[in-house]
Design a protein around this motif. Structure first.
Motif, mmCIF file in Angstrom:
data_model
loop_
_atom_site.group_PDB
_atom_site.id
_atom_site.type_symbol
_atom_site.label_atom_id
_atom_site.label_comp_id
_atom_site.label_asym_id
_atom_site.label_seq_id
_atom_site.Cartn_x
_atom_site.Cartn_y
_atom_site.Cartn_z
ATOM 1 N N PHE A 131 -4.618 -1.831 -4.701
ATOM 2 C CA PHE A 131 -5.221 -1.437 -3.426
ATOM 3 C C PHE A 131 -4.888 -0.003 -3.036
ATOM 4 C CE2 PHE A 131 -4.873 -6.158 -2.674
ATOM 5 C CZ PHE A 131 -6.248 -6.393 -2.746
ATOM 6 N N LYS A 152 -2.554 1.182 -1.165
ATOM 7 C CA LYS A 152 -2.327 1.232 0.281
ATOM 8 C C LYS A 152 -0.836 1.047 0.570
ATOM 9 C CE LYS A 152 -6.601 -1.067 1.919
ATOM 10 N NZ LYS A 152 -7.066 -2.271 2.654
ATOM 11 N N ASN A 173 -6.363 -8.717 1.695
ATOM 12 C CA ASN A 173 -5.586 -8.062 0.644
ATOM 13 C C ASN A 173 -4.358 -8.897 0.273
ATOM 14 O OD1 ASN A 173 -5.988 -4.715 2.078
ATOM 15 N ND2 ASN A 173 -7.335 -5.826 0.677
ATOM 16 N N LEU A 196 -2.210 -3.197 4.589
ATOM 17 C CA LEU A 196 -2.832 -4.344 3.932
ATOM 18 C C LEU A 196 -3.513 -5.254 4.953
ATOM 19 C CD1 LEU A 196 -0.045 -5.408 1.400
ATOM 20 C CD2 LEU A 196 -2.167 -4.182 0.861
ATOM 21 N N ARG A 236 -1.200 -6.641 -8.044
ATOM 22 C CA ARG A 236 -2.412 -6.648 -7.208
ATOM 23 C C ARG A 236 -2.246 -5.696 -6.023
ATOM 24 N NH1 ARG A 236 -6.992 -6.201 -6.310
ATOM 25 N NH2 ARG A 236 -8.516 -7.794 -5.741
ATOM 26 N N CYS A 241 -3.292 -10.772 -3.313
ATOM 27 C CA CYS A 241 -2.013 -10.582 -4.013
ATOM 28 C C CYS A 241 -1.357 -11.928 -4.311
ATOM 29 C CB CYS A 241 -1.073 -9.742 -3.158
ATOM 30 S SG CYS A 241 -1.557 -8.018 -2.920
#
Length: 322
Positions: free
Chosen positions: A272, A274, A283, A279, A268, A287
């Motif tokens: 993103f 990122k 976010n 995060l 997960r 996850c």
């Protein structure tokens, strides 16, 4: 240059001979299940559609051949899996109690997984992965310990996110003090870490999981996830801590539960695109929820890799339960 592999993991690839009832003569039966924490994690990520690769060693025996074939079937690249005729593939015999909790007995004196040498590492793979993951079983013996440290160094130098899971198995260490010192010594090399509730207290000497998280963050980690069984997970970053509840189920076998959680979490995270520091709280919760879902489905079956759900099963579960 775009990195070619999403997650590369180094460590043990072994057979979990898991309790599976009794013969007609009353003898205990054991079922051959492919496993090993890094391989379990990669299987989750592969199921979620990410490109994965395994780094390690097996013997040139029936078990090594079976394990290699299993990884390939799961879509995991085995180019960096060494087959060594001089050592036997590592075996673990697993007793399971009425709550699905396990007791391990290892045939590893030495097992092939401990014999990976640093000169056998695929440096190109290590320089071209987004996440490099390792555990602590490869730190118990040489030459695998030196190979692990060299792999971490190589991946870190080229910008990979370093993921660590200290997976404590008392019988594989000389004593508890040696285990704790060695497992703790590599934490500053990692960016993110998954650790079980019991292991978090063992490594830090803390009296609570919240305190343990603070101690671990102080060692340089950007994110710590302390798994709490069916109670979910405590995730901590420098911006704060949050407990994300788990999903309740009747566990049949907890083998691979933590690995499958972390595989779901990292999968997960990759979605993103990122940096960890970027995060948001939302976010991180996403996850953790996906990790909890994968783990919940995993413990409903026996074994490590065979129990890991498909992406479709995870998606359906989340749709029904979130």
């Amino acid at each position: 240059m775009a990195r070619e592999v999403d997650i590369a993991a180094l460590g043990e690839l072994l057979i979990d001979f898991t309790e599976a009832g009794y013969s007609k003569d009353g003898m205990k039966l054991f079922e051959q299940n492919p496993g090993g924490a890094p391989a379990n994690l990669l299987t989750v990520a592969s199921h979620m559609g990410y490109k994965t690769a395994f780094i390690g060693k097996v013997g040139t025996d029936m078990h090594g051949a079976f394990l290699k074939k299993t990884l390939q079937k799961e879509g995991i690249d085995t180019t960096a899996l060494i087959e060594d005729e001089h050592y036997f593939t590592t075996l673990a015999f697993v007793e399971i109690d009425e709550n699905g909790e396990r007791n391990f007995s290892f045939a590893r004196k030495p097992g092939a997984d401990t014999q990976l040498r640093k000169e056998e590492l695929d440096k190109e793979l290590l320089r071209n992965c987004k996440i490099f993951h390792f555990g602590s079983l490869s730190l118990t013996d040489e030459p695998a310990r030196s190979a692990t440290l060299e792999a971490v160094k190589t991946a870190k130098e080229t910008g990979a996110l370093i993921s660590y899971d200290p997976n404590y198995r008392a019988s594989l260490w000389k004593d508890e003090t040696t285990a704790v010192e060695t497992m703790k010594s590599v934490i500053p090399l990692a960016d993110v870490m998954k650790v079980s509730d019991e292991e978090s207290l063992l490594l830090t000497g803390a009296k609570s999981y919240e305190e343990a998280a603070e101690v671990l963050l102080s060692l340089g980690l950007k994110l710590v996830a302390i798994t709490l069984g069916e109670d979910g997970v405590l995730v901590a970053t420098k911006n704060g801590k949050e407990h994300v509840a788990g999903f309740h189920t009747n566990a049949i076998d907890t083998t691979g539960a933590g690995d499958s959680f972390w595989g779901g979490f990292l999968s997960r995270f990759l979605s993103f695109n990122k940096a960890v520091e970027e995060l948001t709280g939302e976010n991180i919760r996403a996850c953790a929820v996906q990790g909890n879902a994968v783990a919940c489905l995993c413990v409903q079956k026996r074994g490590g890799i065979p129990a890991i759900p498909s992406a479709e099963e995870v998606k359906a579960f989340l749709k029904e339960n979130v």
